[in-house]
Each structure stands twice: as C-alpha cells, then as structure tokens.
Write a protein that holds these residues in place. Structure first.
Motif, PDB file in Angstrom:
ATOM      1  N   VAL A  98      44.896  37.718  29.680  1.00  0.00           N
ATOM      2  CA  VAL A  98      44.506  39.056  30.157  1.00  0.00           C
ATOM      3  C   VAL A  98      42.995  39.262  30.085  1.00  0.00           C
ATOM      4  O   VAL A  98      42.372  39.759  31.028  1.00  0.00           O
ATOM      5  CB  VAL A  98      45.253  40.152  29.374  1.00  0.00           C
ATOM      6  N   ASP A  99      42.376  38.875  28.985  1.00  0.00           N
ATOM      7  CA  ASP A  99      40.930  39.078  28.843  1.00  0.00           C
ATOM      8  C   ASP A  99      40.132  38.114  29.711  1.00  0.00           C
ATOM      9  O   ASP A  99      39.044  38.443  30.198  1.00  0.00           O
ATOM     10  CB  ASP A  99      40.510  38.903  27.373  1.00  0.00           C
ATOM     11  N   TRP A 101      41.069  36.865  32.669  1.00  0.00           N
ATOM     12  CA  TRP A 101      41.307  37.085  34.096  1.00  0.00           C
ATOM     13  C   TRP A 101      40.148  37.754  34.831  1.00  0.00           C
ATOM     14  O   TRP A 101      39.688  37.235  35.851  1.00  0.00           O
ATOM     15  CB  TRP A 101      42.603  37.854  34.257  1.00  0.00           C
ATOM     16  N   PRO A 102      39.627  38.889  34.366  1.00  0.00           N
ATOM     17  CA  PRO A 102      38.545  39.529  35.129  1.00  0.00           C
ATOM     18  C   PRO A 102      37.197  38.833  34.973  1.00  0.00           C
ATOM     19  O   PRO A 102      36.329  38.951  35.839  1.00  0.00           O
ATOM     20  CB  PRO A 102      38.491  40.948  34.544  1.00  0.00           C
ATOM     21  N   SER A 174      46.493  43.938  43.098  1.00  0.00           N
ATOM     22  CA  SER A 174      47.462  42.906  42.724  1.00  0.00           C
ATOM     23  C   SER A 174      48.185  42.360  43.944  1.00  0.00           C
ATOM     24  O   SER A 174      48.458  41.149  44.029  1.00  0.00           O
ATOM     25  CB  SER A 174      48.471  43.464  41.718  1.00  0.00           C
ATOM     26  N   LEU A 201      49.586  39.604  36.185  1.00  0.00           N
ATOM     27  CA  LEU A 201      48.419  39.631  35.313  1.00  0.00           C
ATOM     28  C   LEU A 201      47.450  40.730  35.737  1.00  0.00           C
ATOM     29  O   LEU A 201      46.868  41.426  34.890  1.00  0.00           O
ATOM     30  CB  LEU A 201      47.739  38.261  35.365  1.00  0.00           C
ATOM     31  N   THR A 202      47.290  40.914  37.030  1.00  0.00           N
ATOM     32  CA  THR A 202      46.400  41.964  37.539  1.00  0.00           C
ATOM     33  C   THR A 202      46.938  43.340  37.183  1.00  0.00           C
ATOM     34  O   THR A 202      46.166  44.241  36.798  1.00  0.00           O
ATOM     35  CB  THR A 202      46.244  41.830  39.060  1.00  0.00           C
ATOM     36  N   GLU A 205      46.180  43.728  33.388  1.00  0.00           N
ATOM     37  CA  GLU A 205      44.756  43.824  33.070  1.00  0.00           C
ATOM     38  C   GLU A 205      44.125  45.095  33.610  1.00  0.00           C
ATOM     39  O   GLU A 205      43.237  45.675  32.979  1.00  0.00           O
ATOM     40  CB  GLU A 205      44.037  42.581  33.621  1.00  0.00           C
ATOM     41  N   ARG A 206      44.612  45.571  34.766  1.00  0.00           N
ATOM     42  CA  ARG A 206      44.026  46.777  35.368  1.00  0.00           C
ATOM     43  C   ARG A 206      44.726  48.056  34.953  1.00  0.00           C
ATOM     44  O   ARG A 206      44.454  49.128  35.489  1.00  0.00           O
ATOM     45  CB  ARG A 206      43.994  46.629  36.887  1.00  0.00           C
ATOM     46  N   PRO A 210      50.183  48.013  30.932  1.00  0.00           N
ATOM     47  CA  PRO A 210      49.414  47.366  29.859  1.00  0.00           C
ATOM     48  C   PRO A 210      50.244  46.556  28.872  1.00  0.00           C
ATOM     49  O   PRO A 210      49.723  45.635  28.234  1.00  0.00           O
ATOM     50  CB  PRO A 210      48.709  48.538  29.171  1.00  0.00           C
ATOM     51  N   SER A 212      52.954  44.804  29.740  1.00  0.00           N
ATOM     52  CA  SER A 212      53.676  43.779  30.502  1.00  0.00           C
ATOM     53  C   SER A 212      55.188  43.975  30.411  1.00  0.00           C
ATOM     54  O   SER A 212      55.938  43.068  30.047  1.00  0.00           O
ATOM     55  CB  SER A 212      53.294  42.368  30.028  1.00  0.00           C
TER      56      SER A 212
END
Length: 270
Positions: A98-99, A101-102, A174, A201-202, A205-206, A210, A212
C-alpha cells in the motif's frame, strides 16, 4: 473561463470522471462501501472480514484466469494450480504494498507479477516487461496486445497517472489502472491477476476501502459475462467505451461490497 472548466483542462482525469453515467455509478458504489465500513461487526471482527475478502478475491481472480477452485479447497490447502497459488500470494501481500504503490508503482507492479507468476514463468521473466516474440495470454479475449515498445511507453503514462494526486474519485482511478494493465498486458502471463490486484490496491491506498474489505475481484467474477465486452470498449478508446468501463468497474466493486456485507451478517449471527 469558469473555474470548473479550468480544472477540467488542467486535470484530464477530471474530464473522464465527468463522462455520462460515471458520477452516478461512483456515488452509488461509494454509498454501499460506506455502509459496509459502518457495519457494527467490524468493531471487533474487521480482520476476519478482511481475511475472508482476501481469500474470496484471490479465488475469483484465479477463476477469471481459467483456474476454477472452491473456497473449501482453498481453506483445506488443496491448491495445486499455478494461477491459484499466484493469486493467493498476490492477495496475501497487498497490504505490504500500500505505501509503495503511489511512490514506486513500477516496483510494486514488478513485485505483483513476481508473486503471481513465480510457479509459471522462467525466473528471469519474473517482474520484467515482456520481450519481442514472447507469448501474451488473453483469457478475457481483449484482442491483440501492443508490441513491447508501445507497451513500455504506455506503462510510463500509467506511472505518471499513479504519481499524480488527482482530485478524481478513487473508483475512477482504479478502473483506469485496471483497464490500462489489461489493455497493455505488460508481462504476458498473469496480467489479469496483476491488473485486478492493482485495482484493489488503488481502492485501498486512495481511501475508498482502507481496510481492504471489498473483494472487487469477486465482483468481476460475478459480472464475468460483461467483463470482456466492457474491457474491449475501454480499449477502443471512445468516450462511451471508457465511461461504460468505469461504470462496469463500479458495479463490480458494489458486488464485492455486497459479498462482504453478507460476510458481516454471517459473523453477526455467529
């Protein structure tokens, strides 16, 4: 020039979010996901719902690649197909990514492919873009994939999209991530597993989901008769096709949220 027009021109994703039908689909989906997030059972059983969602999502994603298996078989550890093993590995590591990914989407996608394809392709092919002449799987019948050079160029565009902190809803971003990865098929094997994981994941993460809790992969399995057609519409690149794809993806997320709501109710009944 109005403020809204200026924003649309400066943020091309905003123009996509404003396509007909998209805003309503996003709102309906967000409402249902919020209802799931507010379920009282999550106060003490959130991790249980998330784990069940992870397993069900992995099972569904593998099925979309052609590997049918029951949840009972997965729970019993009777997993032999490479696609199922890969889907389970991917699902199990999403939280870790998650961290990343962006900040480093290239590395995150390489890791997802390594997890997905560890039992299926040669070690030197894990996590690296496909080369000229390598076979490209197409279980969703999306049509011919771009050649490796074009694929690399399009992937750079996708990394830029992920690096930009757009104001558009997570559901729009996403869906675009999922659609681009399915269109490009950057690795040649396991791209569907990677694309559906990247969509989820998007969403995590967005901030839409949160914890999942939503098995969006399961939603795509529920709507599998529409999946390929919607994807081909997206690949065609018309405004109508792109809008229909985003609306379709919203419906898949809703189906996943409904499934997790059923899980919550089952836990509530004990």
């Amino acid at each position: 020039m109005s403020e809204s027009t200026s924003a649309s021109l400066s943020d091309p994703l905003k123009r996509i979010a404003e396509l007909p039908g998209v805003a309503n689909a996003v709102e309906e989906t967000r409402t249902l996901v919020d209802r799931l997030l507010g379920h009282r059972i999550l106060r003490r059983r959130s991790s249980d719902v998330s784990m069940e969602s992870s397993l069900r999502g992995a099972c569904a994603s593998a099925a979309l690649e052609g590997a049918e298996v029951s949840m009972d078989e997965i729970r019993a550890g009777h997993v032999y197909d490479t696609r199922i093993k890969g889907a389970l590995r991917v699902s199990g590591e999403l939280g870790v990514l998650v961290d990343t990914w962006p900040k480093a989407p290239r590395q995150a996608l390489a890791r997802l492919h390594t997890l997905a394809a560890a039992d299926a392709v040669a070690e030197e092919a894990l996590g690296r873009p496909r080369l000229p002449g390598e076979r490209v799987e197409d279980p969703m019948e999306a049509g011919p994939a771009p050649d490796p050079r074009e694929a690399l160029a399009r992937m750079e565009g996708l990394y830029s999209l992920l690096g930009a902190r757009s104001s558009v809803p997570a559901l729009v971003t996403s869906a675009l991530v999922h659609g681009e990865l399915m269109a490009i098929r950057p690795f040649g094997w396991g791209d569907g597993l990677v694309a559906r994981a990247a969509e989820r994941l998007t969403l995590v993460e967005r901030g839409l989901d949160p914890k999942s809790l939503v098995p969006s992969e399961l939603g795509h399995q529920v709507l599998r008769d529409e999946y390929g057609r919607a994807l081909r519409g997206y690949i065609a690149g018309t405004p109508e096709g792109v809008a229909e794809w985003i609306v379709y993806c919203c419906r898949a997320v809703r189906a996943g949220a409904q499934d997790s709501l059923a899980t919550c109710e089952a836990l509530k009944r004990g």
